[in-house]
Design an enzyme around this catalytic site. Structure first.
Site, PDB file in Angstrom:
ATOM      1  N   ALA A  11       5.568  -5.821   2.052  1.00 54.66           N
ATOM      2  CA  ALA A  11       6.827  -6.181   1.379  1.00 54.66           C
ATOM      3  C   ALA A  11       7.272  -7.582   1.797  1.00 54.66           C
ATOM      4  O   ALA A  11       7.637  -8.415   0.961  1.00 54.66           O
ATOM      5  CB  ALA A  11       7.913  -5.150   1.713  1.00 54.66           C
ATOM      6  N   LYS A  12       7.239  -7.857   3.093  1.00 55.19           N
ATOM      7  CA  LYS A  12       7.712  -9.160   3.580  1.00 55.19           C
ATOM      8  C   LYS A  12       6.733 -10.278   3.219  1.00 55.19           C
ATOM      9  O   LYS A  12       7.142 -11.385   2.896  1.00 55.19           O
ATOM     10  CB  LYS A  12       7.946  -9.104   5.088  1.00 55.19           C
ATOM     11  CG  LYS A  12       9.133  -8.234   5.481  1.00 55.19           C
ATOM     12  CD  LYS A  12      10.443  -8.823   4.971  1.00 55.19           C
ATOM     13  CE  LYS A  12      11.648  -8.046   5.485  1.00 55.19           C
ATOM     14  NZ  LYS A  12      12.927  -8.686   5.203  1.00 55.19           N
TER      15      LYS A  12
ATOM     16  N   VAL B  15      19.866  -1.460  -3.181  1.00 59.87           N
ATOM     17  CA  VAL B  15      19.068  -2.461  -3.901  1.00 59.87           C
ATOM     18  C   VAL B  15      17.710  -1.928  -4.361  1.00 59.87           C
ATOM     19  O   VAL B  15      16.996  -2.605  -5.099  1.00 59.87           O
ATOM     20  CB  VAL B  15      18.880  -3.767  -3.075  1.00 59.87           C
ATOM     21  CG1 VAL B  15      20.202  -4.429  -2.772  1.00 59.87           C
ATOM     22  CG2 VAL B  15      18.073  -3.516  -1.809  1.00 59.87           C
TER      23      VAL B  15
ATOM     24  N   TYR C 162       5.757  -2.484   5.417  1.00 62.73           N
ATOM     25  CA  TYR C 162       6.763  -3.524   5.675  1.00 62.73           C
ATOM     26  C   TYR C 162       6.127  -4.919   5.627  1.00 62.73           C
ATOM     27  O   TYR C 162       6.676  -5.858   5.051  1.00 62.73           O
ATOM     28  CB  TYR C 162       7.391  -3.236   7.038  1.00 62.73           C
ATOM     29  CG  TYR C 162       8.469  -4.174   7.508  1.00 62.73           C
ATOM     30  CD1 TYR C 162       9.744  -4.164   6.935  1.00 62.73           C
ATOM     31  CD2 TYR C 162       8.230  -5.061   8.559  1.00 62.73           C
ATOM     32  CE1 TYR C 162      10.731  -5.017   7.402  1.00 62.73           C
ATOM     33  CE2 TYR C 162       9.217  -5.901   9.037  1.00 62.73           C
ATOM     34  CZ  TYR C 162      10.471  -5.879   8.456  1.00 62.73           C
ATOM     35  OH  TYR C 162      11.452  -6.719   8.918  1.00 62.73           O
ATOM     36  N   ALA C 163       4.928  -5.059   6.226  1.00 63.21           N
ATOM     37  CA  ALA C 163       4.236  -6.358   6.215  1.00 63.21           C
ATOM     38  C   ALA C 163       3.904  -6.773   4.785  1.00 63.21           C
ATOM     39  O   ALA C 163       4.021  -7.946   4.424  1.00 63.21           O
ATOM     40  CB  ALA C 163       2.957  -6.280   7.051  1.00 63.21           C
TER      41      ALA C 163
ATOM     42  N   SER D  26       9.882 -11.902   7.691  1.00 67.08           N
ATOM     43  CA  SER D  26       9.565 -11.245   8.959  1.00 67.08           C
ATOM     44  C   SER D  26       8.222 -11.753   9.468  1.00 67.08           C
ATOM     45  O   SER D  26       7.321 -12.056   8.676  1.00 67.08           O
ATOM     46  CB  SER D  26       9.490  -9.738   8.746  1.00 67.08           C
ATOM     47  OG  SER D  26       8.857  -9.132   9.847  1.00 67.08           O
TER      48      SER D  26
ATOM     49  N   ILE E 160      15.369  -9.937  17.061  1.00 67.03           N
ATOM     50  CA  ILE E 160      16.805 -10.218  17.050  1.00 67.03           C
ATOM     51  C   ILE E 160      17.550  -8.950  17.448  1.00 67.03           C
ATOM     52  O   ILE E 160      17.199  -7.857  16.988  1.00 67.03           O
ATOM     53  CB  ILE E 160      17.275 -10.669  15.639  1.00 67.03           C
ATOM     54  CG1 ILE E 160      16.444 -11.874  15.138  1.00 67.03           C
ATOM     55  CG2 ILE E 160      18.766 -10.991  15.643  1.00 67.03           C
ATOM     56  CD1 ILE E 160      16.532 -13.142  15.947  1.00 67.03           C
TER      57      ILE E 160
ATOM     58  N   SER F  91      26.389  -5.456   5.833  1.00 66.97           N
ATOM     59  CA  SER F  91      27.348  -4.680   6.625  1.00 66.97           C
ATOM     60  C   SER F  91      26.993  -4.561   8.097  1.00 66.97           C
ATOM     61  O   SER F  91      27.816  -4.141   8.909  1.00 66.97           O
ATOM     62  CB  SER F  91      27.481  -3.269   6.028  1.00 66.97           C
ATOM     63  OG  SER F  91      26.224  -2.625   6.024  1.00 66.97           O
ATOM     64  N   ARG F  92      25.755  -4.899   8.447  1.00 69.45           N
ATOM     65  CA  ARG F  92      25.347  -4.762   9.855  1.00 69.45           C
ATOM     66  C   ARG F  92      24.376  -5.882  10.220  1.00 69.45           C
ATOM     67  O   ARG F  92      23.835  -6.569   9.357  1.00 69.45           O
ATOM     68  CB  ARG F  92      24.664  -3.409  10.090  1.00 69.45           C
ATOM     69  CG  ARG F  92      25.597  -2.237   9.975  1.00 69.45           C
ATOM     70  CD  ARG F  92      24.949  -0.920  10.395  1.00 69.45           C
ATOM     71  NE  ARG F  92      23.930  -0.464   9.473  1.00 69.45           N
ATOM     72  CZ  ARG F  92      22.633  -0.386   9.772  1.00 69.45           C
ATOM     73  NH1 ARG F  92      22.199  -0.726  10.969  1.00 69.45           N
ATOM     74  NH2 ARG F  92      21.762   0.044   8.880  1.00 69.45           N
TER      75      ARG F  92
HETATM   76  P1  NDP Z   1      19.943  -3.623  10.086  1.00 74.08           P
HETATM   77  O1  NDP Z   1      19.163  -2.363   9.961  1.00 74.08           O
HETATM   78  O2  NDP Z   1      20.734  -3.885  11.315  1.00 74.08           O
HETATM   79  O3  NDP Z   1      20.929  -3.762   8.820  1.00 74.08           O
HETATM   80  C1  NDP Z   1      20.399  -3.551   7.542  1.00 74.08           C
HETATM   81  C2  NDP Z   1      21.453  -3.853   6.499  1.00 74.08           C
HETATM   82  O4  NDP Z   1      20.835  -3.703   5.212  1.00 74.08           O
HETATM   83  C3  NDP Z   1      22.626  -2.894   6.533  1.00 74.08           C
HETATM   84  O5  NDP Z   1      23.764  -3.580   6.071  1.00 74.08           O
HETATM   85  C4  NDP Z   1      22.203  -1.825   5.519  1.00 74.08           C
HETATM   86  O6  NDP Z   1      23.292  -1.110   4.934  1.00 74.08           O
HETATM   87  C5  NDP Z   1      21.533  -2.699   4.483  1.00 74.08           C
HETATM   88  N1  NDP Z   1      20.582  -1.996   3.649  1.00 74.08           N
HETATM   89  C6  NDP Z   1      19.473  -1.301   4.032  1.00 74.08           C
HETATM   90  N2  NDP Z   1      18.871  -0.781   2.944  1.00 74.08           N
HETATM   91  C7  NDP Z   1      19.604  -1.146   1.876  1.00 74.08           C
HETATM   92  C8  NDP Z   1      19.508  -0.886   0.493  1.00 74.08           C
HETATM   93  N3  NDP Z   1      18.528  -0.150  -0.019  1.00 74.08           N
HETATM   94  N4  NDP Z   1      20.458  -1.398  -0.333  1.00 74.08           N
HETATM   95  C9  NDP Z   1      21.462  -2.152   0.170  1.00 74.08           C
HETATM   96  N5  NDP Z   1      21.610  -2.440   1.464  1.00 74.08           N
HETATM   97  C10 NDP Z   1      20.688  -1.925   2.319  1.00 74.08           C
HETATM   98  O7  NDP Z   1      18.866  -4.805   9.822  1.00 74.08           O
HETATM   99  P2  NDP Z   1      18.689  -6.189  10.584  1.00 74.08           P
HETATM  100  O8  NDP Z   1      19.958  -6.942  10.604  1.00 74.08           O
HETATM  101  O9  NDP Z   1      17.940  -5.955  11.841  1.00 74.08           O
HETATM  102  O10 NDP Z   1      17.672  -6.923   9.595  1.00 74.08           O
HETATM  103  C11 NDP Z   1      18.125  -7.770   8.556  1.00 74.08           C
HETATM  104  C12 NDP Z   1      16.929  -8.463   7.927  1.00 74.08           C
HETATM  105  O11 NDP Z   1      16.210  -9.187   8.937  1.00 74.08           O
HETATM  106  C13 NDP Z   1      15.920  -7.511   7.300  1.00 74.08           C
HETATM  107  O12 NDP Z   1      15.387  -8.111   6.144  1.00 74.08           O
HETATM  108  C14 NDP Z   1      14.848  -7.374   8.353  1.00 74.08           C
HETATM  109  O13 NDP Z   1      13.608  -7.050   7.781  1.00 74.08           O
HETATM  110  C15 NDP Z   1      14.847  -8.794   8.917  1.00 74.08           C
HETATM  111  N6  NDP Z   1      14.296  -8.871  10.266  1.00 74.08           N
HETATM  112  C16 NDP Z   1      14.967  -8.332  11.350  1.00 74.08           C
HETATM  113  C17 NDP Z   1      14.442  -8.447  12.614  1.00 74.08           C
HETATM  114  C18 NDP Z   1      15.146  -7.926  13.845  1.00 74.08           C
HETATM  115  O14 NDP Z   1      14.605  -8.103  14.946  1.00 74.08           O
HETATM  116  N7  NDP Z   1      16.310  -7.326  13.735  1.00 74.08           N
HETATM  117  C19 NDP Z   1      13.137  -9.104  12.828  1.00 74.08           C
HETATM  118  C20 NDP Z   1      12.530  -9.629  11.625  1.00 74.08           C
HETATM  119  C21 NDP Z   1      13.110  -9.501  10.409  1.00 74.08           C
HETATM  120  P3  NDP Z   1      23.635   0.426   5.443  1.00 74.08           P
HETATM  121  O15 NDP Z   1      24.002   0.315   6.895  1.00 74.08           O
HETATM  122  O16 NDP Z   1      24.756   0.865   4.574  1.00 74.08           O
HETATM  123  O17 NDP Z   1      22.349   1.189   5.256  1.00 74.08           O
END
Ligand code: NDP
Length: 243
Positions: free
Chosen positions: A154-155, A62, A151-152, A138, A184, A12-13
């Site tokens: 988990a990833k 999840v 987090y480290a 990550s 990002i 969603s985001r």
């Molecule tokens: P955001 O925080 O922008 O978005 C997270 C998304 O995951 C949202 O859609 C959120 O839904 C959903 N979410 C979180 N927890 C749960 C849950 N328990 N069950 C279902 N959905 C969940 O994250 P990013 O886009 O920044 O990150 C995406 C991935 O990339 C992650 O795995 C992150 O670790 C990885 N990453 C990101 C980096 C960055 O710089 N942005 C760098 C390195 C890795 P809701 O809004 O409803 O909570």
């Protein structure tokens, strides 16, 4: 003709949203999960449908095995092309001061969620003899970051999960890969103080943070026929910052 279906967690985001939109634009029926932000999820569905694509949002934490099982019931009869394990949360803090809850929720979301979702989705891929699983890793999981032991871990576990599972399911035509984003631009990085963001950018060889679409393109590539012989790989999309 029935469209191929792909499940995306955390769609969603941020990066997940870009993945949902790009896969849907390529003719895939995307079923994505989110935790609580109904408005953001509805926005993604509307945007995809306005562009002629197909996406369905499922509110599903999840970290909750029961919720995953209920979601899996909704896709049980669909021939799944693949899965993107993208959902993750951060709860940073000094290790000695880290509450147990911060450890549990971070591992249960990124690692536990990927375990349960993958097991549920694999059955359909095994039946068809074809499938693509992409895990979002990550740099923290590759290099370790202070203040992010949870987090480290988990990833790092997810990176190992990719490699072991790739060896196990390759003979059934299923590939499993990790895409590792660097810095990002998403809600997470937008929330950083300007000074911290500048400092981070100064360490990136390409001199800027990446955009979610730049990660999504690599995920989409892994779903394409061009990536048919790639499995067990760790692909960094980080502007060079990971070395
Ligand atoms: P955001 O925080 O922008 O978005 C997270 C998304 O995951 C949202 O859609 C959120 O839904 C959903 N979410 C979180 N927890 C749960 C849950 N328990 N069950 C279902 N959905 C969940 O994250 P990013 O886009 O920044 O990150 C995406 C991935 O990339 C992650 O795995 C992150 O670790 C990885 N990453 C990101 C980096 C960055 O710089 N942005 C760098 C390195 C890795 P809701 O809004 O409803 O909570």
């Amino acid at each position: 003709m029935t469209k191929p279906t792909v499940v995306v967690s955390g769609g969603s985001r941020g990066i997940g949203r870009a993945i949902v939109e790009l896969l849907a634009a390529q003719g895939i029926d995307v079923r994505f999960l989110y935790r609580s932000n109904d408005e953001a999820a509805a926005e993604v569905v509307a945007a995809v449908r306005a562009s002629g694509g197909e996406a369905t949002a499922h509110r599903c934490d999840v970290a909750d095995v029961g919720a995953i099982e209920s979601f899996l019931d909704t896709v049980a009869d669909l021939p799944l092309l693949g899965l993107v394990n993208n959902a993750a949360v951060i709860r940073d803090g000094h290790f000695l001061l880290m509450p147990q809850e911060s450890w549990d929720v971070v591992l249960q979301t990124a690692l536990g969620g990927s375990f349960h979702l993958t097991r549920g989705c694999l059955r359909s891929m095994l039946k068809s003899g074809h499938g693509r699983i992409v895990n979002i890793g990550s740099l923290s999981g590759l290099l370790g970051m202070a203040g992010q032991v949870n987090y480290a871990t988990a990833k790092g576990g997810l990176h190992a999960f990719t490699k072991a599972l790739a060896r196990e399911v390759g003979r059934w035509g299923i590939t499993v890969n990790t895409v590792v984003p660097g810095w990002i631009r998403t809600d997470i990085t937008d929330a950083l103080p300007e000074s911290k963001r500048r400092k981070a950018e100064a360490t990136i060889p390409l001199g800027r943070m990446g955009e979610p679409i730049e990660v999504a393109r690599v995920v989409a590539f892994l779903f394409s026929d061009q990536a048919s012989y790639i499995t067990g790989a760790t692909i960094r999309v980080d502007g060079g910052v990971g070395g």
